[in-house]
Design a protein around this motif. Sequence first.
Motif, short mmCIF file in Angstrom:
data_model
loop_
_atom_site.label_atom_id
_atom_site.label_comp_id
_atom_site.label_asym_id
_atom_site.label_seq_id
_atom_site.Cartn_x
_atom_site.Cartn_y
_atom_site.Cartn_z
N SER A 225 0.81 -1.21 0.00
CA SER A 225 0.00 0.00 0.00
C SER A 225 0.85 1.26 0.00
O SER A 225 0.47 2.27 -0.60
CB SER A 225 -0.94 0.00 1.20
N THR A 226 1.99 1.21 0.66
CA THR A 226 2.81 2.43 0.76
C THR A 226 3.77 2.59 -0.42
O THR A 226 4.12 3.71 -0.77
CB THR A 226 3.62 2.44 2.06
N THR A 227 4.19 1.49 -1.05
CA THR A 227 5.13 1.60 -2.17
C THR A 227 4.46 1.46 -3.53
O THR A 227 4.98 1.95 -4.53
CB THR A 227 6.23 0.53 -2.08
N GLY A 228 3.31 0.76 -3.57
CA GLY A 228 2.65 0.50 -4.84
C GLY A 228 3.39 -0.50 -5.71
O GLY A 228 3.01 -0.73 -6.87
N SER A 229 4.43 -1.13 -5.17
CA SER A 229 5.25 -2.06 -5.94
C SER A 229 5.21 -3.45 -5.32
O SER A 229 5.73 -3.65 -4.21
CB SER A 229 6.71 -1.58 -5.97
N PRO A 230 4.61 -4.43 -6.01
CA PRO A 230 4.62 -5.80 -5.47
C PRO A 230 6.03 -6.33 -5.25
O PRO A 230 6.28 -7.04 -4.27
CB PRO A 230 3.89 -6.60 -6.55
N ALA A 231 6.97 -6.01 -6.13
CA ALA A 231 8.34 -6.51 -5.99
C ALA A 231 8.99 -5.94 -4.74
O ALA A 231 9.62 -6.67 -3.96
CB ALA A 231 9.16 -6.15 -7.22
N THR A 232 8.85 -4.64 -4.52
CA THR A 232 9.43 -4.02 -3.33
C THR A 232 8.75 -4.52 -2.07
O THR A 232 9.41 -4.80 -1.06
CB THR A 232 9.31 -2.49 -3.41
N ALA A 233 7.43 -4.64 -2.12
CA ALA A 233 6.70 -5.16 -0.97
C ALA A 233 7.14 -6.57 -0.64
O ALA A 233 7.29 -6.93 0.55
CB ALA A 233 5.20 -5.13 -1.25
N ILE B 81 9.64 -10.16 3.12
CA ILE B 81 10.39 -11.39 3.37
C ILE B 81 11.66 -11.10 4.16
O ILE B 81 12.08 -11.90 5.01
CB ILE B 81 10.71 -12.10 2.04
N ALA B 82 12.29 -9.95 3.92
CA ALA B 82 13.48 -9.60 4.71
C ALA B 82 13.14 -9.50 6.19
O ALA B 82 13.88 -10.00 7.05
CB ALA B 82 14.07 -8.28 4.21
N SER B 83 12.02 -8.86 6.50
CA SER B 83 11.62 -8.70 7.90
C SER B 83 11.21 -10.03 8.53
O SER B 83 11.61 -10.36 9.65
CB SER B 83 10.47 -7.69 8.02
N VAL B 84 10.38 -10.80 7.80
CA VAL B 84 9.91 -12.07 8.34
C VAL B 84 11.08 -13.03 8.55
O VAL B 84 11.15 -13.73 9.58
CB VAL B 84 8.85 -12.70 7.41
#
Length: 283
Positions: free
Chosen positions: A230-238, A243-246
């Motif tokens: 929602s904040t980036t609008g980019s599925p790739a960035t999201a 995954i980095a955080s999880v």
Amino acid sequence: MKILSIQSSVAYGYVGNSAAVFPLQRLGHEVWPVLTVHFSNHTGYGAWRGPLLAPADVAEVIAGIEDRGVLGSADAVLSGYQGDPAMGTVILETVEKVKAINPNAVYCCDPVMGDAGRGMFVRPGIPVYLRDVVVPRADIITPNHFELDFLAGRTTNSLAEVLDAVDTVRATGPRHVLVTSVLHGDVPEGSLEVVAVSDEGAWAVTTPLLPINPNGGGDITAALYLAHLSTTGSPATALERTIASVFAVLEATLAAGTREIQLIAAQDAIAEPPARFTARRLR
């Protein structure tokens, strides 16, 4: 963002809203948690105490938010485990109310129903209800590989088959699909993939397969993907940030040797996701 999160809650540990709210707040979002149960601990322990809230009571809480005149200011509705179709009805009616006032609001549904090696672990009838009633009305869904196969009505063993299954599910309604715990013939041994698909394309991230499978991981994943998308609008960035955080949370959990995920210990990796995984474009 303002996120209305309708999920379970536990006093001890991290599942449902107890797993989703803090990470969202750590990212700077405002969360309105509505509880569907309030248990002492998650049911994976085999014993727990506390109330299962009636759908009518949950609807009353949401009506109270509506009374404040703020329901339509929600940017998103987030839901996880739905133990009863009546609770699902309350959630869908809430989504309708929010979207009627704010057409730009999105509904993110984690269609919790089962997992590979365990099969279905929800009440009979819930998987079909999720597939036929809930998922078609969601904007974003975050099934695991096992759940995707059920939603698509097939078994997938290759990446191409996974993408075809996602296309089948997307044709029913949801535009964004994040598939977790993806294992197919091309995944290197000791690894797994997470796949994100939208109108813009499809991407995958490959991570090491850690020797743990704690409760609550899917709840954090759904919350973080909703927030970052929602904040980036980019599925790739999201996908990369989620995954980095999880993965950082799971690494901290493994290092601590605990049954409950280490949300607090790994909170810096939630607030500032490390640049650790790169999404590769699939199409």
